[in-house]
Design an enzyme around this catalytic site. Structure first.
Site, PDB file in Angstrom:
ATOM      1  N   ASP A   1     -11.749 -39.319 -21.667  1.00  0.00           N
ATOM      2  CA  ASP A   1     -11.781 -38.291 -20.616  1.00  0.00           C
ATOM      3  C   ASP A   1     -10.381 -37.727 -20.374  1.00  0.00           C
ATOM      4  OD1 ASP A   1     -12.862 -36.711 -18.633  1.00  0.00           O
ATOM      5  OD2 ASP A   1     -12.765 -38.269 -17.091  1.00  0.00           O
TER       6      ASP A   1
ATOM      7  N   GLU B   1      -7.529 -32.984 -21.996  1.00  0.00           N
ATOM      8  CA  GLU B   1      -7.215 -31.567 -22.321  1.00  0.00           C
ATOM      9  C   GLU B   1      -5.754 -31.379 -22.687  1.00  0.00           C
ATOM     10  OE1 GLU B   1      -9.021 -32.594 -19.670  1.00  0.00           O
ATOM     11  OE2 GLU B   1     -10.845 -32.157 -20.790  1.00  0.00           O
TER      12      GLU B   1
ATOM     13  N   ASP C   1     -17.421 -31.375 -15.995  1.00  0.00           N
ATOM     14  CA  ASP C   1     -17.836 -31.518 -14.588  1.00  0.00           C
ATOM     15  C   ASP C   1     -18.648 -30.326 -14.102  1.00  0.00           C
ATOM     16  OD1 ASP C   1     -16.528 -33.905 -14.653  1.00  0.00           O
ATOM     17  OD2 ASP C   1     -14.707 -33.157 -13.682  1.00  0.00           O
TER      18      ASP C   1
END
Ligand code: GLC
Length: 818
Positions: free
Chosen positions: A427, A430, A503
């Site tokens: 997770d 990015e 999300d």
């Protein structure tokens, strides 16, 4: 000669300057100096060196390479010097027997493969592509151009092609917007986008690959450039399609169709396919931020078994760690993780744990100490560490573009695997940093020896993190298939991981978006994808959750997940009638596992996507370019999710051919729209006539029961249809040594007879003995069945007109007569 060498060195240094000299970020000259766009002029020289052809215009040089018969790569070097070839997306450029010739006539040079011509126009350096019927499929609207980047060095690079009136565009990863990208301008820059909205751009992943469809001919463009990049599909000027980047090379692959499927398959030749997942990963996964302490985890897993709702994956989000330190456990919440994981495994649950890239700055924490001692963390241009706040507080971040760091990171999973962890969730890669968003531009990356700044490495950071995770797990788990999931990615991430769309929000709009995003990811080379079922933030009601479970049943990756500040979100949380419907659909997911697994194989081996937008079924029907809420699951099952509250019926478009309503077995003719009732208990599902849909018995988890027979649901057709069944151990890499079975079924019938044939390839032997045949839609009552020359006397035909019988799994030829 020496001069030339010196010149080349200078140019390379100049190009590398872009990567090396970041102290000039605030170069005031940048704001004063007018930036001049330069365009290719006239190709005055053509030269073939090995399999590369060069066209020169004074300084600038264009390289054309025929990669396969269908793929041609074009590169531009504004000052004549190409950097060494290196790409995270295309690990090896496979030149598949790509014969070509270089031709020249008065007006153009032509590089001609067996399938495509690449034309280089002599008067202005316009590049275009055509098929062998001389039909132009893609053409420059202006010559390739560039701007010197006075701030950073290097160039902004641009390519502008013509855009036809009815041209449609697909692909580009997970953009949360209409399926057809025509009229949109979109950006690639991996971004943590909590509760993203319709049309928000960019999101978590960067996939610089799109498919154009015009006049029933498709082609693809893969702009393999990791810098911040933009795409304009007729937004600024409806006659032009452009793509450009803030740095790096203008390098793109033209991929010839003519079918969209051909383009997607060729894109996979470049960037690779997803390895076969462990079979259990195709089951249902339950996640939440976070299930803790241990008693809570057990309450959830017991809930599944008590409610008789199948489930394979149970997730531990960040709270399992000690102060959010990766690779540690909070022993207060999880006193004996190994014991817990093995007891969960005994009940059929595979434990998946989250890992983030932010490593807490803490000299008493071994992971930080090792990373620091070995200089594994990213640094700024002034050699100071890149620091930022994420869940654990102050963090530093491994440079996953360094192979040594990847090996180290991969090795850190040793203990988790030893404890029985079956999968790893990657997770925040990015990379996400609280407050700042992400790293500053000047952060340095090793980039596998092709050093660069964060401007170049940003979009691949997450992909390299999950690569490190996957490769590490693969080494540690030996012959067992690891399961990984990632939020961020770049083209080629499918070689290492599944993805989820990030999300999202518990809203009907997000259900619609999720549908489009998964279809789009699928045609963008990312087959194993899914949404947070139910929506991550916000509260779904029972109806929305159930409609999401129904759609998610047909997402290649099926996981419910929710934020910590929301109400409980398990399939039974909403009471009846929802629980029963959720159960029925999750059971259906498990019944269809052999079909999904076979479809996965078709992806892995041949490069087919798992989900296919309806336009891929019939790209010649213009209306289908805009129909975005129906898709096929594999190529045999048509899914039309229900995405409005209170909806009791919906319009369904059936592509040409014949289709069976899955719930009623009624047959309908395709090529038209039809209204279908959509009570909460069902969504419209149609099966293509002629399909063989393999089915397993319902299980609470993969492997719960020994498979005693495989049911083959055979849908009568009066034209020939092929189907596949793939079988192997389901958890090892033996398939790489041909230990698998790929079975092909051919079904064909007329009003007196139905024929089913089977052929096989591979070395695997399944343990079950026979098939249970389920013949649906026969236009006659069977009087006689002959299997491999022997008559079968024990068959039944029920009131529902379904004929059933059993026969060997090794059959070759069966005939069913009136
Ligand atoms: C991020 C993830 C989400 C996860 C949360 C806590 O928001 O996208 O899935 O639950 O972080 O780890």
């Amino acid at each position: 000669m020496e001069d030339k060498i010196l010149n080349t060195e200078l140019l390379i240094n100049k190009l590398l300057e872009e990567e090396e000299e970041f102290h000039h970020v605030n170069n005031p000259a940048a704001d004063i100096k007018p930036v001049i766009k330069k365009y290719l002029g006239v190709p005055n020289h053509a030269e073939q060196l090995g399999n590369k052809i060069y066209f020169t215009d004074g300084d600038a040089k264009v390289e054309v390479v025929v990669v396969t018969d269908e793929i041609i790569r074009v590169r531009l070097a504004p000052h004549g010097v190409f950097l060494d070839e290196f790409s995270y997306a295309v690990p090896k450029l496979v030149h598949k027997d790509a014969a070509f010739i270089l031709l020249e006539n008065e007006s153009e040079y032509i590089v001609s493969s067996r399938v495509v011509n690449c034309h280089i126009r002599k008067k202005d350096f316009f590049i275009s592509f055509s098929d062998k019927k001389n039909h132009i499929t893609s053409a420059d609207a202006v010559p390739m151009h560039w701007e010197e980047n006075v701030k950073f060095g290097g160039y902004y690079v641009f390519c502008t092609k013509t855009c036809a009136t009815e041209e449609s565009f697909f692909g580009l990863g997970d953009k949360p917007t209409e399926l057809n990208l025509r009229g949109k301008r979109l950006k690639n820059w991996n971004t943590d986008a909590y509760s993203f909205a319709w049309n928000q751009d960019p999101l978590y992943r960067s996939i610089p690959f799109y498919i154009s469809l015009n006049d029933n001919i498709a082609h693809g463009i893969f702009f393999d450039n990791t810098f911040k990049a933009q795409f304009d599909f007729g937004a600024e000027d409806k006659t032009k399609t452009s793509f450009w980047a803030d740095g790096g090379e203008l390098q793109y692959y033209y991929i010839h169709g003519p079918h969209m499927m051909d383009v997607v398959k060729s894109y996979h030749i470049l960037t690779g396919t997803h390895p076969m997942p462990p079979l259990w990963a195709l089951g249902y996964h339950q996640c939440r931020w976070s299930y803790y302490p241990e008693a809570k985890v057990r309450k959830i897993t017991t809930g599944f078994r008590e409610n008789k709702i199948p489930c394979d994956g149970i997730y531990l989000d960040i709270d399992y760690m000690d102060g959010y330190r990766c690779f540690t456990w909070n022993r207060k919440y999880f006193p004996d993780p190994k014991k817990m994981i093995s007891e969960l495994a005994a009940e059929g649950f595979k434990t998946v744990v989250i890992i983030d890239p932010g490593i807490r700055v803490d000299d008493n924490y071994s992971v930080f100490k090792e990373g620091k001692a070995n200089r594994y963390f990213c640094r700024r241009s002034d050699d100071y560490f890149m620091e930022g706040h994420v869940w654990p507080g102050r963090c530093q971040f491994p440079d996953f573009t360094n192979p040594e760091v990847r090996t180290w990171w991969g090795g850190l999973f040793d203990e988790l695997v030893e404890m029985g962890v079956a999968g790893v969730w990657n997770d925040m890669n990015e990379p996400a940093v609280f407050g700042a968003g992400t790293f500053p531009d000047d952060v340095r990356h090793q980039y596998d020896g092709f050093r660069g700044s964060h401007r170049k490495a940003h979009n691949v950071y997450g992909m390299q993190m999950v690569r490190a995770t996957y490769e590490g797990l693969r080494t540690i788990m030996k012959n067992k298939r690891p399961f990984t999931i990632t939020r961020a990615g770049y083209s080629g991430v499918q070689r290492y991981s599944s993805v989820w769309t990030g999300d999202n929000v518990a809203s009907w709009e997000h259900l619609q978006l999720g549908n489009i995003q998964c279809q789009r990811l699928s045609v963008s080379g990312i087959p194993f994808c899914g949404t947070d079922i139910g929506g991550f933030s916000g509260e779904p009601d029972g109806e929305l959750f159930t409609r999401w479970i129904q759609m998610g049943t047909f997402s290649p990756f099926m996981r419910a997940h929710s934020a910590g500040d929301t109400k409980e979100r398990e399939p039974w949380s909403f009471g009846e009638p929802y629980t029963a419907i959720n159960r029925k659909f999750i059971e259906l997911r498990y019944r269809l596992i052999p079909y999904l697994y076979s479809t996965f194989w078709e992806h892995h081996r041949y490069g087919f996507p798992i989900l296919r937008p309806i336009v891929m079924q019939e790209q010649d029907v213009l209306l289908n370019h805009f129909r975005q809420d129906e898709f096929t699951y594999g190529d045999k099952i048509l899914i039309c999710p229900v995405m409005q509250p209170g909806q009791t019926s919906r319009k369904v478009y059936l592509p040409k051919g014949k289709w069976y309503n899955f719930w009623t077995n009624e047959m309908a003719d395709g090529g038209q729209e039809t209204m279908v009732a959509t009570p909460l208990e069902t969504i419209p599902i149609f099966i293509k006539a002629g399909s063989v849909i393999p089915e397993y018995p319902v299980m609470q988890y993969i492997g719960e029961k020994e498979i005693e027979e495989v049911k083959l649901n055979i849908y009568y057709s009066d034209y020939e249809v092929n189907s596949f069944l793939f079988e192997d151990y389901g958890e090892t890499f033996a398939y790489e040594q041909d230990i698998y079975l790929e079975k092909k079924f051919v079904v064909n019938g007329d009003n007196k007879k139905l024929t089913i044939q089977q052929s096989m390839e591979g070395l695997y032997t399944p343990r079950y003995e026979g098939y249970h045949f389920n013949l649906l839609g026969l236009p006659f009552k069977p009087g006689k069945i002959v299997a491999d020359g022997k008559e079968i006397t024990s068959f039944t035909t029920g009131k529902d007109k379904v004929t059933e019988f059993k026969f060997s799994k090794n059959f070759k030829h069966i005939e069913i007569y009136k």
